[in-house]
Design an enzyme around this catalytic site. Structure first.
Site: not given
Ligand code: GLA
Length: 373
Positions: A126, A183
């Site tokens: 991430d 996301d």
């Molecule tokens: C980010 C990523 C998500 C997930 C969250 C976990 O937002 O884009 O896909 O992995 O972190 O905290």
């Protein structure tokens, strides 16, 4: 090459957030096999954020949460492997993960070694809490180098949300897939936004570093961590069709232990999965349309076309395309014999064009054979 086609699997985040533990992972592994999803190719089981303690140990190694994973990760990996599946884990290039657990900044090589020792096969990486003075591409290169030297084949799944022009540098980091968007949420608006974001990115997708449009919300029906309003089954089918047409990794996000037959039928449509997994991995392109109503297509390895006719709008669409927009003009003396991959309906194009009605939020996904007239 560790992966030749986009990875398929299941990820904990969309439904469970940080509420994950050994029992859930084992049950999900069982469910992937028992539902037949594993047979369809979904073989990466990925534990997302929230698996660790809040502090590293005295040797600076990451420590699995003692309550969630009382036996550590190795036995979990062994169990997942015993089911013929692969285990994915999660970390981040910054000071901490997005959910504020320890991350890999300045521990990249230790962490890659630890994951390798545990038997991990996939690392989602991430972009939260990235130090301002460190270019993301350098940090990703660092983990890419660490993984490439850790002694185990580990898929490097970059998750920098398309930030800092990810598409320009991601292939230099050793990543096997890269998140091109922010996301996903279980709403029709989110599916639309992520789809529209793909328009300028077609050229950056490619063999060995697949454009990850984010995990699927198919079947969540508003339940779980990114649940929100939920979508209709038609919308889930459209979402799945677009992701497959684009060749995105397909990571299921619903609770696979409780899938309805309708949802299983979407996720297990082998002809649609075959489009996603087409070995030629040619670039998808826009044939016609705008951001809301469009025809996108991809030339497949055996010479067929995958053709998606998608209506993201709220009104019915009389959709059509000209074969000449795919290079097949009058001099070619060819037309399409087409199969719609959700209904099984077989149809033919006319000599120069094809036309069909598409309801709001719906789509048709065809496999089209080029035949002599
Ligand atoms: C980010 C990523 C998500 C997930 C969250 C976990 O937002 O884009 O896909 O992995 O972190 O905290």
């Amino acid at each position: 090459m560790i992966v030749k086609t986009p990875p398929l699997g299941w990820n904990t985040w969309n439904t469970f957030g940080i509420n994950i533990d050994e029992k859930l992972i084992k049950e999900a592994a069982d469910a992937l096999v028992e539902t037949g999803l594993a047979d369809c190719g979904y073989n990466y089981l990925v534990m997302d954020d929230g698996w660790s303690e809040h502090k590293r140990d005295e040797n600076n190694r990451l420590v699995p949460d003692h309550v969630k994973f009382p036996n550590g990760i190795k036995p979990v990996a062994d169990y997942v492997h015993s089911k013929g599946l692969k285990l994915g884990m999660y970390s981040c290039c910054g000071y901490q993960t997005c959910a504020a657990f320890p991350a890999s900044y300045e521990y990249e090589f230790i962490d890659a070694e630890t994951f390798a020792e545990w038997g991990v096969d996939f690392l989602k990486y991430d972009y939260c809490y990235k130090p301002n003075n460190e270019p993301g591409q350098l940090l990703y290169r660092r983990m890419g180098t660490a993984l490439a030297n850790c002694g185990r084949d580990i898929v490097f799944s970059g998750c920098s949300w398309g930030a800092d022009n990810t598409h320009e540098w991601i292939k230099s980091t050793g990543a096997h897939m890269w998140r091109s968007t922010g996301d996903i949420f279980d709403t029709w608006d989110s599916i639309k936004a992520l789809t529209k974001a793909q328009n300028p990115l077609f050229a950056y997708n490619g063999h060995g570093c697949f454009n990850d449009m984010d995990m699927l919300v198919v079947g969540m029906r508003g339940k779980g961590n990114v649940g929100f309003a939920g979508c209709t089954d038609v919308e889930y089918r459209t979402h799945f069709s677009i992701w497959a047409l684009c060749g995105s990794p397909l990571m299921i996000g619903c609770d696979v232990r409780e899938m309805s037959p309708e949802i299983a039928a979407i996720l297990k449509n082998k002809e649609v999965i075959a489009i996603d997994q087409d070995p030629a991995y040619n670039q998808v392109f826009r044939v016609t349309g705008d951001e809301d109503r469009f025809v996108w297509a991809r030339l497949l390895a055996n010479g067929d076309y995958a053709i998606g006719m998608v209506n993201l709008s709220d009104t019915p669409w009389k959709a059509s395309f000209a074969l000449s927009d795919m290079g097949i003009n009058g001099t070619c003396k060819r037309k399409f014999e087409m199969k719609e991959l959700w209904t099984g309906e077989e149809t033919s194009s006319l000599e120069g064009y094809f036309m069909v009605d598409i309801a709001p939020h719906d789509c048709k996904l065809y496999r089209a054979k080029v035949v002599k007239i």
